[in-house]
Scaffold this active site. Structure first.
Site, short mmCIF file in Angstrom:
data_model
loop_
_atom_site.label_atom_id
_atom_site.label_comp_id
_atom_site.label_asym_id
_atom_site.label_seq_id
_atom_site.Cartn_x
_atom_site.Cartn_y
_atom_site.Cartn_z
CG HIS A 170 3.76 2.69 -21.93
ND1 HIS A 170 4.40 3.26 -20.84
CD2 HIS A 170 2.69 3.49 -22.18
CE1 HIS A 170 3.73 4.35 -20.47
NE2 HIS A 170 2.70 4.51 -21.26
CG ASN A 171 7.73 2.37 -18.78
OD1 ASN A 171 6.53 2.48 -18.98
ND2 ASN A 171 8.24 2.33 -17.56
NE ARG A 174 29.55 -10.39 -40.94
CZ ARG A 174 28.88 -11.47 -41.28
NH1 ARG A 174 28.27 -11.52 -42.46
NH2 ARG A 174 28.78 -12.49 -40.46
CE LYS A 189 3.87 1.21 -17.61
NZ LYS A 189 4.87 1.37 -16.65
CB SER A 209 1.00 3.26 -17.95
OG SER A 209 1.57 4.53 -18.17
CG HIS A 244 32.21 -13.91 -41.41
ND1 HIS A 244 32.22 -14.90 -40.46
CD2 HIS A 244 33.13 -12.99 -41.00
CE1 HIS A 244 33.09 -14.58 -39.50
NE2 HIS A 244 33.65 -13.43 -39.81
CG LEU A 304 -1.96 -1.20 1.18
CD1 LEU A 304 -2.81 -1.22 2.44
CD2 LEU A 304 -2.86 -1.16 -0.06
CE LYS A 351 10.80 4.31 -10.79
NZ LYS A 351 10.63 5.78 -10.95
N GLY A 399 1.01 6.57 -13.45
CA GLY A 399 1.51 7.11 -12.20
C GLY A 399 0.42 7.10 -11.12
CE1 TYR A 453 12.38 5.32 -19.29
CE2 TYR A 453 14.72 5.29 -19.81
CZ TYR A 453 13.69 5.03 -18.93
OH TYR A 453 13.97 4.49 -17.71
C1 6PG Z 1 4.05 4.93 -16.19
C2 6PG Z 1 5.52 5.19 -16.05
C3 6PG Z 1 6.04 4.64 -14.81
C4 6PG Z 1 7.52 4.71 -14.62
C5 6PG Z 1 8.20 5.97 -14.72
C6 6PG Z 1 9.67 5.80 -14.38
O1 6PG Z 1 3.74 4.37 -17.23
O2 6PG Z 1 3.27 5.25 -15.33
O3 6PG Z 1 6.20 4.64 -17.11
O4 6PG Z 1 5.72 3.28 -14.80
O5 6PG Z 1 7.76 4.29 -13.33
O6 6PG Z 1 7.85 6.85 -15.62
O7 6PG Z 1 10.52 5.83 -15.39
P1 6PG Z 1 12.05 6.16 -15.14
O8 6PG Z 1 12.29 6.37 -13.67
O9 6PG Z 1 12.79 4.98 -15.65
O10 6PG Z 1 12.23 7.43 -15.89
#
Ligand code: 6PG
Length: 478
Positions: A187-188, A448, A184, A130, A454, A12, A262, A132, A192
């Site tokens: 997606h991330n 190559r 997912k 996703s 190769h 939680l 992360k 947040g 980026y």
């Molecule tokens: C989401 C985001 C989330 C992710 C951050 C962290 O979809 O809600 O992707 O899951 O934790 O955005 O990303 P970084 O810390 O790697 O920038």
């Protein structure tokens, strides 16, 4: 303890808390549990009036409070903490129960856990979530994997708490075992790339126009009314307009220029390398974060490496802003196109059967990359489900095509003036590479074959060949 809760959440911290509240607000009786009971108590004390929360101090009581088949959402840190919770949970569950990992797990872990839990007759659903904290509470985009059977039970519940766009929930069944967490992850990766492209656009405007953060914020706000409309553009406008309370300066001007991560972007790139799928936009975005944090290297280079730039003044401000907008849009389409290629490749390799159009549909709302143009992506995959290249879909080929001259002007200008635009530039290079009649890979193959025998194939007849480079240079079938 009567078994009356329809769904349970363990873990939680803010995401788990908000998901539990979201379920409760939608009329579900929600069992809640946390390693330290204080968090569970505070959740009930602060938000117990939003719906039916059933708190338990022990994992055993938590499980006992759930009706069968039990549906338990785990919302703890990815990695070892998730394994620890699963280990505690599994002995308390019975065949047919469903365990949902809603954290940002690495998909190979999800594949492993799904197989392990299947041995116990349990369903393991690795689900991307996703949006947040805010999304978890008010409607996230949800990407659940696992067995279809589990989705029949779980799907309607998840769909009811997900974000909605035009009445359609941003949640659908993704595919078996690790498919949900894989999607997912991509997606991330796209997140980026999107963020890096926006940052490059900001830098080009900042240096090209000598504009203040506030002025650039206004440009982004304007862009958010057109094709680029998206959550990330919207918050960029917001961030740029924000003033630092301590110094009175524009907030972005006092934030250190070292981007962290992360790890999900890194995973996306690692996996793309394994699959051999060029996701250059995402890779450049990930490396750009790494470069920003390369402090000793940046210190060593600053003031030492010559710029060799030329001054290219902006003569028509509005035309320049429009060029940056078009270059941003085109580069963004490349990043998505590459991300969807990666999903297709993984899906084919693992037999996941992922419907890319449906993925674009559930990303329209709730998630970080939610954007107006995702509708266009869904339409493209509806037109041609096996579309080999999103960029080449008639809509995108045309939309990007219109911006190509602007894109070239911006990348050329960035190179001439020394503005680092790795994502803009590599996206244009990808565009030119993928559309090229003939790439210089012929020379690579010849090299190559020269140094390593190769072998190569020919343009004029089938077969595999080797030239005797050290001998008489005759060609042989290999
Ligand atoms: C989401 C985001 C989330 C992710 C951050 C962290 O979809 O809600 O992707 O899951 O934790 O955005 O990303 P970084 O810390 O790697 O920038």
């Amino acid at each position: 303890m009567s078994a009356r809760a329809q769904i349970g959440v363990t873990g939680l911290a803010v995401m788990g808390r908000n998901l539990a509240r979201n379920f409760a607000r939608h009329g579900y009786t929600v069992a809640v549990h946390n390693r330290s009971f204080a968090k569970t108590e505070s959740l009930v004390a602060e938000h117990g009036d939003e719906g039916e929360l059933v708190p338990s101090e022990s994992m055993a009581d938590f499980v006992a409070s759930l009706e069968r088949p039990r549906k338990v959402v785990i919302m703890v840190k990815a990695g070892a903490p998730t394994d620890a919770v699963i280990a505690e949970l599994v002995p308390l569950l019975e065949a047919g129960d469903i365990v949902i990992d809603a954290g940002n797990a690495h998909f190979p872990d999800t594949i492993r856990r799904e197989a392990e839990l299947r041995e116990h007759g349990l369903h393991f659903v690795g689900s991307g979530v996703s949006g947040g904290e805010e999304g978890a509470l008010n409607g996230p985009s949800i990407m659940p994997g696992g067995s279809r059977e589990s989705y029949e039970v779980l799907g309607p519940i998840l769909e009811s708490i997900a974000a909605r766009v035009d009445g359609v929930p941003c949640c659908t069944y993704v595919g078996p075992d690790g498919a949900g967490h894989f999607v997912k992850m991509v997606h991330n990766g796209i997140e980026y790339a999107d963020m890096q492209l926006i940052a490059e656009a900001y830098d080009l405007l900042r240096l090209g126009l000598g504009a203040s953060a506030r002025e650039i914020g206004e440009i982004f706000a304007e862009w958010n009314t057109g094709d680029l409309e998206s959550f990330l553009i919207e918050i960029t406008a917001d961030v740029l307009a924000h003033t630092d309370a301590v110094t009175g300066a524009a907030f972005v001007d006092v934030v250190a220029d070292r981007a962290e991560q992360k790890g999900t972007g890194r995973w996306t790139v690692q996996n793309a390398l394994d699959l051999g799928v060029p996701i250059t936009g995402i890779a450049e975005a990930t490396f750009a974060r790494a470069l920003s944090g390369s402090t000793p290297q940046r210190e060593a280079a600053r003031g030492v490496l010559v710029a060799g730039t030329s001054d290219v003044p902006v003569t028509d401000r509005a035309a320049f802003v429009e060029d940056v907008r078009l270059a941003l849009y085109a580069s963004k389409v490349v990043a998505y196109s590459q991300g969807f290629d990666q999903i297709a490749a993984a899906s084919a390799e693992r037999g996941w059967g992922i419907d890319r159009g449906a993925m674009a549909r559930i990303w329209r709302g709730g998630c970080i990359i939610r954007a107006r143009f995702l509708d266009r992506i869904t339409e493209a995959y509806e037109r041609t489900p096996e579309l080999p290249l999103l960029l080449a879909d008639e809509y995108f080929a045309d939309a990007v095509g219109r911006g190509v001259p602007a894109w070239r002007r911006i990348v050329a200008r960035a190179a001439a003036t020394g503005v680092p635009t790795p994502a803009f530039s590599s996206s244009l290079a990808y565009y030119d590479g993928v559309r090229a009649e003939r790439l210089p890979a012929n020379l690579i193959q010849a090299q190559r074959d020269f140094f390593g025998a190769h072998t190569y194939q020919r343009t004029d007849r089938a077969g595999t060949f080797h030239t005797d480079w050290t001998g008489d240079r005759t060609e042989h079938d290999a």
